[in-house]
Design an enzyme around this catalytic site. Structure first.
Site, short mmCIF file in Angstrom:
data_model
loop_
_atom_site.label_atom_id
_atom_site.label_comp_id
_atom_site.label_asym_id
_atom_site.label_seq_id
_atom_site.Cartn_x
_atom_site.Cartn_y
_atom_site.Cartn_z
N GLU A 132 0.82 -1.22 0.00
CA GLU A 132 0.00 0.00 0.00
C GLU A 132 0.85 1.27 0.00
O GLU A 132 0.41 2.32 -0.45
CB GLU A 132 -0.93 0.01 1.22
N THR A 185 -7.10 13.55 -3.71
CA THR A 185 -6.72 13.10 -2.36
C THR A 185 -6.36 14.30 -1.49
O THR A 185 -6.72 14.36 -0.31
CB THR A 185 -5.52 12.15 -2.44
P1 ADP Z 1 -9.06 2.94 -3.69
O1 ADP Z 1 -9.42 4.40 -3.64
O2 ADP Z 1 -10.09 2.11 -4.36
O3 ADP Z 1 -8.70 2.42 -2.32
P2 ADP Z 1 -6.39 3.15 -4.14
O4 ADP Z 1 -6.35 4.62 -3.86
O5 ADP Z 1 -6.06 2.18 -3.06
O6 ADP Z 1 -7.82 2.80 -4.63
O7 ADP Z 1 -5.38 2.83 -5.29
C1 ADP Z 1 -5.16 3.63 -6.37
C2 ADP Z 1 -3.69 3.98 -6.59
O8 ADP Z 1 -2.79 2.88 -6.45
C3 ADP Z 1 -3.52 4.47 -8.01
O9 ADP Z 1 -2.67 5.60 -7.97
C4 ADP Z 1 -2.83 3.33 -8.73
O10 ADP Z 1 -2.04 3.75 -9.82
C5 ADP Z 1 -1.97 2.72 -7.62
N1 ADP Z 1 -1.68 1.29 -7.85
C6 ADP Z 1 -0.46 0.70 -7.94
N2 ADP Z 1 -0.59 -0.63 -8.13
C7 ADP Z 1 -1.92 -0.89 -8.17
C8 ADP Z 1 -2.67 -2.07 -8.33
N3 ADP Z 1 -2.10 -3.25 -8.53
N4 ADP Z 1 -4.01 -1.97 -8.28
C9 ADP Z 1 -4.61 -0.76 -8.10
N5 ADP Z 1 -3.95 0.39 -7.93
C10 ADP Z 1 -2.60 0.34 -7.97
#
Ligand code: ADP
Length: 313
Positions: A132, A185
């Site tokens: 993460e 964000t």
């Molecule tokens: P959510 O808002 O659904 O929790 P996130 O904010 O956790 O989504 O994830 C989005 C970010 O993570 C994006 O910037 C994306 O480019 C990055 N990222 C890197 N690897 C991944 C992956 N395998 N799957 C999804 N997002 C990824």
């Protein structure tokens, strides 16, 4: 025989369950990614396919690769094989339902299987949280913990990560709307207050305590009565069109309550049966059809298992 290849369902998750901002999350069942991990004869991690979204293919930039690297770092002895990763990305990044967390959790779960399970699912949480870090700059666990453990989880501490597994309420369903808007964000952080009044804090921790008690005692009424966020939601909900109307219409249709999923823009609601969750879905769709905003609505029961094996060979 050693597992050569594994296909898993990597679930979406709701983080920031109302009053449990930054600590409580839960796992979904019908929304998630599919991942295939294979042993490769050469060492190292390769992301060979990403279907559905444009995401980094470099393992050190993709949460799936980073999470497996953290897992490998914790092994006493390195495996004599590498990992090939394929991701079928069905959870939209930035939706607020743990898109990156699903990849991180699915990756460490599947890699652990290929390694003949040196770690328990609970022990995998810090590795997935390291993944993460690639998405949001910090090793946060509030989505990866429910993705790996299923049900409801509470992140009690972050350094080191300590997670408590909580039971779920029988028959609980979630209805989630993802309005397809982008919330920066920085804006969703800046809108939060620097200080919180003692009065609001008291309401909030009383609700977190009673929410946990409701889960343990299977008490729908107390659960509904505890789903109140006095601190974050009043500010962040301003960024989500129709937020108040969605919650009101959902409760009118029988939902127990709801809130902002993750940092939004998704809104979650909980219901005590699938039928009510479906009625809630109709009520939410009705509201959003009157806007020009594209959206998806999902219903899902709470997934008690977390990441699931589809097949392995
Ligand atoms: P959510 O808002 O659904 O929790 P996130 O904010 O956790 O989504 O994830 C989005 C970010 O993570 C994006 O910037 C994306 O480019 C990055 N990222 C890197 N690897 C991944 C992956 N395998 N799957 C999804 N997002 C990824």
């Amino acid at each position: 025989m050693d597992v050569q290849e594994i296909k898993v369902f990597a679930p979406a998750t709701i983080a920031n369950v109302s009053c449990g901002f930054d600590v409580m999350g839960c796992c979904l069942d019908s929304v998630g990614d599919i991942m295939v991990l294979k042993r490769r004869s050469e060492k190292g991690i390769v992301i060979s396919k990403i279907h559905g979204e444009t995401l980094p293919m470099e393992p050190e930039k993709n949460v799936a690769g980073v999470a497996i690297m953290a897992l490998l770092d914790a092994l006493n002895e390195q495996p004599d094989f590498g990992f090939d990763i394929e991701i079928d990305k069905r959870i939209k990044p930035g939706s607020g339902i743990g898109s990156s967390a699903a990849s991180a959790a699915g990756a460490v779960f599947a890699a652990n299987e290929l390694l003949n399970r040196p770690f328990t699912n609970h022990e995998l949480i810090p590795f997935a949280a390291e993944g993460e870090r690639a998405a949001c700059g910090a090793p946060i666990a509030d989505n990866v913990a429910p993705a790996l453990l299923g049900g409801f989880t509470l992140v009690k501490e972050t350094e080191p990560i300590k997670v408590i597994e909580l039971p779920s309420i029988d028959g609980l369903y979630a209805t989630i709307i993802h309005p397809q808007i982008e919330i920066k964000t920085s804006l969703s952080r800046d809108i939060l207050p620097d200080h919180v009044s003692l009065k609001k804090a008291i309401h909030q921790w009383a609700n977190v305590g009673s929410l946990v008690h409701a889960l343990h005692t299977n008490d729908h009424e107390l659960f509904a009565d505890s789903l109140k966020d006095y601190i974050v939601e009043p500010h962040r909900s301003k960024l989500i069109p129709e937020f108040d109307n969605v919650i009101k219409a959902s409760v009118d249709a029988g939902a127990l309550g709801g809130g902002i999923s993750g940092s939004g823009p998704s809104i979650f609601t909980f219901s005590k049966s699938e039928q009510i969750a479906d009625n809630v879905k109709l009520a939410i769709e009705k509201i959003y059809k009157n806007t020009s905003i594209p959206f998806h609505v999902y219903t899902s029961r709470i997934n008690e298992l977390g990441v699931k094996i589809i097949h392995k060979k």
